[in-house]
Design an enzyme around this catalytic site. Structure first.
Site, PDB file in Angstrom:
ATOM      1  CE  LYS A 187      -4.226  -1.671   2.247  1.00 38.49           C
ATOM      2  NZ  LYS A 187      -5.143  -1.391   3.367  1.00 38.49           N
ATOM      3  CG  ASP A 213      -8.521   0.922   3.883  1.00 40.93           C
ATOM      4  OD1 ASP A 213      -9.334   0.110   3.402  1.00 40.93           O
ATOM      5  OD2 ASP A 213      -7.302   0.674   4.002  1.00 40.93           O
TER       6      ASP A 213
HETATM    7  P1  NAP Z   1      -0.355  -1.969  11.116  1.00 37.69           P
HETATM    8  O1  NAP Z   1      -0.102  -0.924  10.098  1.00 37.69           O
HETATM    9  O2  NAP Z   1       0.634  -3.049  11.335  1.00 37.69           O
HETATM   10  O3  NAP Z   1      -0.613  -1.198  12.517  1.00 37.69           O
HETATM   11  C1  NAP Z   1      -0.923  -1.901  13.690  1.00 37.69           C
HETATM   12  C2  NAP Z   1      -0.971  -0.924  14.854  1.00 37.69           C
HETATM   13  O4  NAP Z   1      -1.331  -1.677  16.020  1.00 37.69           O
HETATM   14  C3  NAP Z   1       0.373  -0.258  15.162  1.00 37.69           C
HETATM   15  O5  NAP Z   1       0.138   1.019  15.675  1.00 37.69           O
HETATM   16  C4  NAP Z   1       0.953  -1.175  16.251  1.00 37.69           C
HETATM   17  O6  NAP Z   1       1.854  -0.524  17.102  1.00 37.69           O
HETATM   18  C5  NAP Z   1      -0.304  -1.498  17.024  1.00 37.69           C
HETATM   19  N1  NAP Z   1      -0.153  -2.725  17.798  1.00 37.69           N
HETATM   20  C6  NAP Z   1       0.148  -3.955  17.342  1.00 37.69           C
HETATM   21  N2  NAP Z   1       0.232  -4.815  18.380  1.00 37.69           N
HETATM   22  C7  NAP Z   1      -0.010  -4.091  19.512  1.00 37.69           C
HETATM   23  C8  NAP Z   1      -0.061  -4.401  20.906  1.00 37.69           C
HETATM   24  N3  NAP Z   1       0.167  -5.648  21.334  1.00 37.69           N
HETATM   25  N4  NAP Z   1      -0.345  -3.402  21.780  1.00 37.69           N
HETATM   26  C9  NAP Z   1      -0.557  -2.151  21.342  1.00 37.69           C
HETATM   27  N5  NAP Z   1      -0.520  -1.793  20.036  1.00 37.69           N
HETATM   28  C10 NAP Z   1      -0.265  -2.755  19.140  1.00 37.69           C
HETATM   29  O7  NAP Z   1      -1.732  -2.733  10.814  1.00 37.69           O
HETATM   30  P2  NAP Z   1      -3.023  -2.103  10.086  1.00 37.69           P
HETATM   31  O8  NAP Z   1      -2.904  -2.307   8.632  1.00 37.69           O
HETATM   32  O9  NAP Z   1      -3.265  -0.745  10.620  1.00 37.69           O
HETATM   33  O10 NAP Z   1      -4.163  -3.136  10.577  1.00 37.69           O
HETATM   34  C11 NAP Z   1      -4.628  -3.118  11.921  1.00 37.69           C
HETATM   35  C12 NAP Z   1      -5.907  -3.964  11.988  1.00 37.69           C
HETATM   36  O11 NAP Z   1      -6.911  -3.382  11.176  1.00 37.69           O
HETATM   37  C13 NAP Z   1      -5.732  -5.398  11.478  1.00 37.69           C
HETATM   38  O12 NAP Z   1      -6.401  -6.261  12.340  1.00 37.69           O
HETATM   39  C14 NAP Z   1      -6.400  -5.372  10.111  1.00 37.69           C
HETATM   40  O13 NAP Z   1      -6.947  -6.621   9.742  1.00 37.69           O
HETATM   41  C15 NAP Z   1      -7.519  -4.363  10.364  1.00 37.69           C
HETATM   42  N6  NAP Z   1      -8.005  -3.701   9.130  1.00 37.69           N
HETATM   43  C16 NAP Z   1      -9.329  -3.801   8.853  1.00 37.69           C
HETATM   44  C17 NAP Z   1      -9.816  -3.175   7.722  1.00 37.69           C
HETATM   45  C18 NAP Z   1     -11.288  -3.308   7.389  1.00 37.69           C
HETATM   46  O14 NAP Z   1     -11.662  -3.065   6.230  1.00 37.69           O
HETATM   47  N7  NAP Z   1     -12.135  -3.645   8.338  1.00 37.69           N
HETATM   48  C19 NAP Z   1      -8.977  -2.428   6.893  1.00 37.69           C
HETATM   49  C20 NAP Z   1      -7.627  -2.333   7.221  1.00 37.69           C
HETATM   50  C21 NAP Z   1      -7.147  -2.981   8.367  1.00 37.69           C
HETATM   51  P3  NAP Z   1       3.434  -0.477  16.793  1.00 37.69           P
HETATM   52  O15 NAP Z   1       3.595   0.469  15.646  1.00 37.69           O
HETATM   53  O16 NAP Z   1       4.021  -0.019  18.060  1.00 37.69           O
HETATM   54  O17 NAP Z   1       3.826  -1.888  16.408  1.00 37.69           O
END
Ligand code: NAP
Length: 292
Positions: free
Chosen positions: A71, A107
């Protein structure tokens, strides 16, 4: 009626890509519309999207969706970028027309529409968002630009989220210490989890949900996760009397918006949502996963 996509192909690219629900979702809409277009899945290894792109245009692909890890890499490769894609620094939908690449990100708007479906409007809200990754960025910036009074991003590495507050006095960033969370949630009237905590396959969940005790009962609790449909967070929120909203609506609306970009036509969102749900709910509930 002839459509721009008749006889064309679309796809989702990712690494991995086998888990993507986009083929099921997009094909459900294409079939409902009676458009003769097929939607596939292409494994593009991380770091190789720039090399893959020219061949994609030559192969006759009319467009594609992008999932992890492409992305961000796609942003500088586009001939044009939508305002949201530029803002989020992330592209999840690419339209290929006359050899040119047009990048969009659906999104944030998908999330907004999922809120509206539940009767939740961002205007005047004080939102608390957990996480500062890609999903959080689109959610936070969309809320801030659609009238939220304030958005507080609660994350474990606040320095990573500093860019979100650039020229945005209505967005602030905090850590996730229990005292901080209690203070933020006490004055919030909308809560959104944008971390993968509680997601199937992640093997990590919130250690406890006592932070919800500070949140006023009238505040909806949203989780962008849709696998499982009801996370432990949503279960706890509903048990405490909050309106609990999962990530399915966001997933569905971002896909409808993507197909509108691919086809250049506005779609009946309610009809598309119902066609998608007919295929998607059985797939999610039986936990049958598409294979490569
Ligand atoms: P990402 O870019 O990897 O970001 C994840 C975020 O969560 C980061 O800020 C990370 O912090 C934090 N995090 C991870 N583990 C953690 C923990 N144990 N405690 C506290 N914070 C934590 O992932 P993303 O793309 O944003 O996706 C996040 C979620 O959204 C996923 O479950 C994905 O499936 C979902 N999603 C859903 C949709 C939808 O259409 N419904 C669309 C997009 C994403 P750090 O930076 O410190 O690691």
């Amino acid at each position: 009626m002839q459509n721009l996509l008749d006889g064309k192909t679309l796809a989702v690219i990712g690494d991995p890509v086998a888990h993507s629900l986009s083929p099921l979702i997009q094909q459900a809409m294409l079939d409902e519309l009676g458009w003769r277009c097929t939607y596939g899945r292409i494994h593009v290894p991380g770091g190789t999207v720039a090399a893959w792109l020219p061949g994609a245009a030559a192969s006759g692909l009319a467009g594609f969706n992008a999932t992890m890890p492409h992305k961000t890499d796609l942003v500088p490769l586009m001939d044009t970028l939508s305002e949201d894609a530029r803002l989020y620094r992330s592209v999840n939908t690419v339209v290929i027309r006359d050899g040119a690449f047009h990048g969009f990100n659906t999104d944030g708007e998908g999330f907004l529409r999922s809120l509206l479906d539940e009767g939740i409007t961002p205007e005047g809200r004080r939102a608390a968002v957990f996480g500062a990754g890609g999903a959080a960025r689109s959610v936070v910036l969309k809320l801030a630009r659609t009238g939220a009074e304030h958005v507080t991003v609660c994350c474990r590495t606040p320095e990573k989220a500093a860019a979100l507050t650039e020229n945005a006095p209505d967005i602030s960033v905090t850590d996730m210490a229990p005292d901080t969370l209690a203070q933020v949630l006490r004055s919030a009237d909308l809560f959104i989890n944008c971390t993968p905590l509680g997601m199937e396959g992640v093997n990590a969940d919130f250690a406890d949900f006592s932070f919800l005790d500070a949140l006023p009962k009238t505040a909806p609790v949203c989780d962008v996760i849709y696998r499982p449909l009801c996370t432990a967070l949503l279960h706890e929120a509903a048990r405490r009397g909050h309106l609990a909203v999962n990530g399915l609506g966001m997933l569905i609306h971002q896909a409808i918006l993507a197909l509108e970009h691919f086809s250049g036509e506005p779609l009946d969102a309610a009809a598309m949502k119902s066609a998608i749900l007919k295929k998607l709910l059985p797939a999610l509930q039986s936990e049958v996963r598409p294979q490569h």
